[in-house]
Design an enzyme around this catalytic site. Structure first.
Site, PDB file in Angstrom:
ATOM      1  N   ASN A  26      44.081  59.788 -32.697  1.00  0.00           N
ATOM      2  CA  ASN A  26      42.824  60.522 -32.654  1.00  0.00           C
ATOM      3  C   ASN A  26      42.876  61.367 -31.397  1.00  0.00           C
ATOM      4  O   ASN A  26      42.783  60.829 -30.286  1.00  0.00           O
ATOM      5  CB  ASN A  26      41.636  59.557 -32.623  1.00  0.00           C
ATOM      6  CG  ASN A  26      40.309  60.274 -32.513  1.00  0.00           C
ATOM      7  OD1 ASN A  26      40.240  61.479 -32.305  1.00  0.00           O
ATOM      8  ND2 ASN A  26      39.224  59.527 -32.638  1.00  0.00           N
TER       9      ASN A  26
ATOM     10  N   ARG B  64      40.831  63.050 -29.902  1.00  0.00           N
ATOM     11  CA  ARG B  64      39.636  63.012 -29.056  1.00  0.00           C
ATOM     12  C   ARG B  64      39.566  61.740 -28.216  1.00  0.00           C
ATOM     13  O   ARG B  64      38.718  61.626 -27.349  1.00  0.00           O
ATOM     14  CB  ARG B  64      38.383  63.144 -29.920  1.00  0.00           C
ATOM     15  CG  ARG B  64      38.334  64.502 -30.617  1.00  0.00           C
ATOM     16  CD  ARG B  64      37.061  64.703 -31.347  1.00  0.00           C
ATOM     17  NE  ARG B  64      35.969  64.733 -30.372  1.00  0.00           N
ATOM     18  CZ  ARG B  64      34.704  64.744 -30.695  1.00  0.00           C
ATOM     19  NH1 ARG B  64      34.338  64.707 -31.947  1.00  0.00           N
ATOM     20  NH2 ARG B  64      33.774  64.761 -29.758  1.00  0.00           N
ATOM     21  N   CYS B  65      40.471  60.799 -28.472  1.00  0.00           N
ATOM     22  CA  CYS B  65      40.474  59.510 -27.772  1.00  0.00           C
ATOM     23  C   CYS B  65      41.437  59.559 -26.592  1.00  0.00           C
ATOM     24  O   CYS B  65      42.617  59.881 -26.755  1.00  0.00           O
ATOM     25  CB  CYS B  65      40.883  58.410 -28.755  1.00  0.00           C
ATOM     26  SG  CYS B  65      41.190  56.814 -27.975  1.00  0.00           S
ATOM     27  N   SER B  66      40.949  59.211 -25.404  1.00  0.00           N
ATOM     28  CA  SER B  66      41.798  59.288 -24.212  1.00  0.00           C
ATOM     29  C   SER B  66      42.971  58.310 -24.293  1.00  0.00           C
ATOM     30  O   SER B  66      44.087  58.654 -23.900  1.00  0.00           O
ATOM     31  CB  SER B  66      40.981  59.036 -22.950  1.00  0.00           C
ATOM     32  OG  SER B  66      40.450  57.726 -22.946  1.00  0.00           O
TER      33      SER B  66
END
Length: 119
Positions: free
Chosen positions: A8, A10-12
């Site tokens: 993902n 958007r996931c750090s």
């Protein structure tokens, strides 16, 4: 063997895991699982590789988890898998697969054990 990451962007933690794989010379196959959710069969295979139960692969802090009543202990493994197929945001990320082994990149360094010793 190809390294595959269920990612993902958007996931750090997912971004950090992808960067760590790249730093170690891997060019992983990237599966953006929110765009291309895994099937129930694929999730069963991932669970088998990870050696965990479906609830352990779920993001229990997501609003959807509570809203859908997925915290009910009476739910079967198949019901939880079906929920992850229908709501892929519930799937823990990132998942890295290398051959017949897999790891969740939380923390990102967890995936290094899959790659084995480096020269």
């Amino acid at each position: 063997m190809t390294v595959r990451i269920y990612h993902n962007p958007r996931c750090s933690k997912s971004r950090q895991t992808l960067a760590l794989l790249t730093e170690h010379g891997e060019t992983p196959e990237i599966i953006e699982y929110l765009q291309t959710p895994p099937s129930a069969d694929e999730l069963r295979h991932l669970l088998s590789l990870l050696g965990i139960a479906p609830r352990e692969l779920m993001r229990t802090d997501e609003d959807e988890y509570r809203e859908l009543g997925l915290d009910a202990p009476s739910l079967s493994s198949e019901q939880l898998i079906d929920a992850m197929v229908a709501h892929p945001r519930l799937i823990q990320r990132p998942i890295v697969v290398y051959g017949e082994r897999a790891a969740i990149g939380r923390p990102p360094e967890n995936v290094l054990a899959l790659l084995g010793p480096r020269s």
